[in-house]
Design an enzyme around this catalytic site. Structure first.
Site, mmCIF file in Angstrom:
data_model
loop_
_atom_site.group_PDB
_atom_site.id
_atom_site.type_symbol
_atom_site.label_atom_id
_atom_site.label_comp_id
_atom_site.label_asym_id
_atom_site.label_seq_id
_atom_site.Cartn_x
_atom_site.Cartn_y
_atom_site.Cartn_z
ATOM 1 N N TYR A 1 -5.809 23.909 0.129
ATOM 2 C CA TYR A 1 -5.390 25.098 0.146
ATOM 3 C C TYR A 1 -5.229 26.049 -1.429
ATOM 4 O O TYR A 1 -5.878 25.326 -2.175
ATOM 5 C CB TYR A 1 -3.737 24.855 0.369
ATOM 6 C CG TYR A 1 -2.920 25.947 1.143
ATOM 7 C CD1 TYR A 1 -3.240 26.556 2.104
ATOM 8 C CD2 TYR A 1 -1.852 26.551 0.353
ATOM 9 C CE1 TYR A 1 -2.950 27.987 2.610
ATOM 10 C CE2 TYR A 1 -1.434 27.794 0.767
ATOM 11 C CZ TYR A 1 -1.495 28.263 2.038
ATOM 12 O OH TYR A 1 -1.065 29.329 2.594
ATOM 13 N N VAL B 1 1.404 32.785 15.479
ATOM 14 C CA VAL B 1 1.156 34.208 15.032
ATOM 15 C C VAL B 1 0.281 35.053 16.090
ATOM 16 O O VAL B 1 0.684 36.242 16.332
ATOM 17 C CB VAL B 1 0.333 34.226 13.822
ATOM 18 C CG1 VAL B 1 -0.399 35.698 13.354
ATOM 19 C CG2 VAL B 1 1.086 33.454 12.537
#
Lengths: 326, 326
Positions: free
Chosen positions: B52, B153
């Site tokens: 990440y 999403v």
């Protein structure tokens, strides 16, 4: 009249030939131009190969850029005079002796600009100016990186950047270009194949980071430019001379908030207002005349020698533009 | 207190374990939260794998999102009350029983929002809203394409787009999702592996073209979205669940004047003003409460069951979020 023609898309050195075509008279609102000088641009070669964004119906005459003098005026044309030096914009087919164009597509060249300078005004100086000052809007003090820095646009970017206080990192393939580009005003010149390239860039810019990138190569070279960008950085892709795709690490885009934009000069000319274009030409003309936006000329060929000319234009080792004259 | 911990980056189902840690008291300006519900987001799993944009020092407790109630206030904290439901923003380490956070990092949740809804407010509803209305600013009547349309999403984008008159083309991997996403408000649902995909998209949008793309997959899927965009189109890359690079045809960028932007929610939170964040939460809270921005819950696990929980979260076939509770 003599005209370069191609009847199928392919290798320019093979598909181009010179033919005799009848001369046509200018219709209402048109002019007949005696074309004099045409630079061979990468976009011409891509078009002949059938790899460009807009392709002509075949058979066709190539050539997007060039300067000519007005030979005769069609009915109703005002504001132009026989003998005047002009550049036809977005007309195509400049690689022939004579060209019929709408008067509305002509950009008048000022007295004092040579035929050769006029012939090379519309593509490269315009691209360099727009990329630096209107597309990326690079602020003084910022760092800009570009590949193919030895191209005509690359050298113009170096000079325009130096002129406005923008720092440039210039990527080239040949080590012997370093001193030449430093003399043009480059801050740093680095080599495409140097395994230490990314570290050298990081050491050069320090905490400032590289805010802007100009890619005219694509492939591994363009993909590498993305890796050099600081958070919030932007890259404009305006050429793809490697003919290879870009391979982009999505993490770089996401976590560093990076943007990539494609840009095409022909599209800009289609959407810019006539006054915007006229203002830009007025801005550029003195910079061409004083040499800032003047490209070196590697060689000139007559229209009849077009096959040698395109072969020379495709040499990566040449230094300067190839012109078709006569 | 119980805390999920990892001492090295790797496969979440292997590196995570539950430990007993001592409880620390809140210092000046801090509060102690009793954490109650935490969704497992892809960004948590990428962090545990070490992939990440921002990684914790190890050993660490994972978890970027979650809701808790205030257990005790440190010296000098005003405007918060014991028992109040809040979401800590950008603090990390939500996968434990108790969390000490700066009061300035807390977003108060309104009465009436459940603990589960509050726990899932900050990442997915915020992303969907910002991508549609602030990053891409899609106008009513325009076409938007997205991949991973079955994600939380993705479903929120479908509902928000329908609500504001934006048309959506939704790419999924499983054919059985079609009716479900049409019921959510999708205009069109198409399959990632359909060889006819690009033609179907072209037939769907006709001359309108696809103006906007949202890519949370990258790799071949994200690369394909670029090909669907009309001239001037924009794609935002906000996820890379395929973990594969994007392969971009530079001609598509150049000749169609296409832009790609990376976007990272954490970066948005770092740069947005506190009033902008507060206004956005106020906008979103009723949309979560009325179900528009409420994700289905696939399963709930206790903190002790974290290894089963992350294994369930990495199943591509699940339908809804995995929650850690207790």
């Amino acid at each position: 009249m003599r005209a370069v023609r191609f009847a199928s898309f392919g290798d320019p050195a093979k598909v181009l030939q010179v033919e005799d075509l009848p001369l046509t008279a200018p219709g209402p609102g048109q002019v007949l131009l005696r074309m004099l000088v045409r630079p061979i641009n990468p976009s011409d070669l891509f078009t002949i190969r059938g790899q460009y964004g807009r392709l002509p119906r075949l058979p066709a005459t190539p050539g997007m850029e060039g300067a000519g003098r007005i030979e005769s005026l069609g009915p109703g044309v005002r504001g132009f005079a026989v003998g005047q030096l002009v550049v036809p914009l977005g007309v195509g087919g400049t690689w022939q002796e004579y060209l019929v164009a709408n008067a509305s597509a002509l950009i008048p060249m000022p007295e004092g600009l040579s035929e050769r300078d006029a012939a090379m005004l519309v593509v490269n100086p315009t691209s360099a100016w727009l990329l630096l000052h209107e597309v990326l809007r690079v602020a003084p003090g910022a760092w800009l990186i570009q590949n193919a820095a030895n191209s005509a646009v690359g050298r113009f970017i170096i000079r325009l950047a130096r002129r406005s206080g923008v720092h440039t990192i210039n990527i080239v393939r040949r080590p012997n270009l370093r001193d030449e580009l430093l003399a043009e005003g480059a801050d740093v010149v680095l080599y495409e194949n140097d395994p230490d390239l990314l570290d050298q860039i990081a050491r050069t810019v320090g905490a400032h980071g590289v805010g802007y990138a100009l890619d005219s190569v694509a492939g591994a070279s363009g993909s590498r430019l993305v890796q050099t960008l600081r958070p919030g950085g932007q890259m404009v892709v305006f050429g793809a001379i490697s003919r290879q795709p870009l391979t982009i690490d999505p993490s770089a885009l996401i976590f560093r908030n990076i943007s990539l934009h494609g840009w095409w000069l022909a599209q800009w000319f289609q959407t810019a207002s006539p006054t915007h274009i006229a203002d830009l030409m007025a801005t550029l003309q003195p910079l061409v005349a004083d040499g800032t936006l003047r490209a070196p000329i590697a060689a000139e060929y007559n229209l009849e020698e077009v096959q040698q000319a395109v072969a020379a234009a495709e040499q990566s080792e040449r230094n300067g533009k190839i012109l078709l004259v006569g």
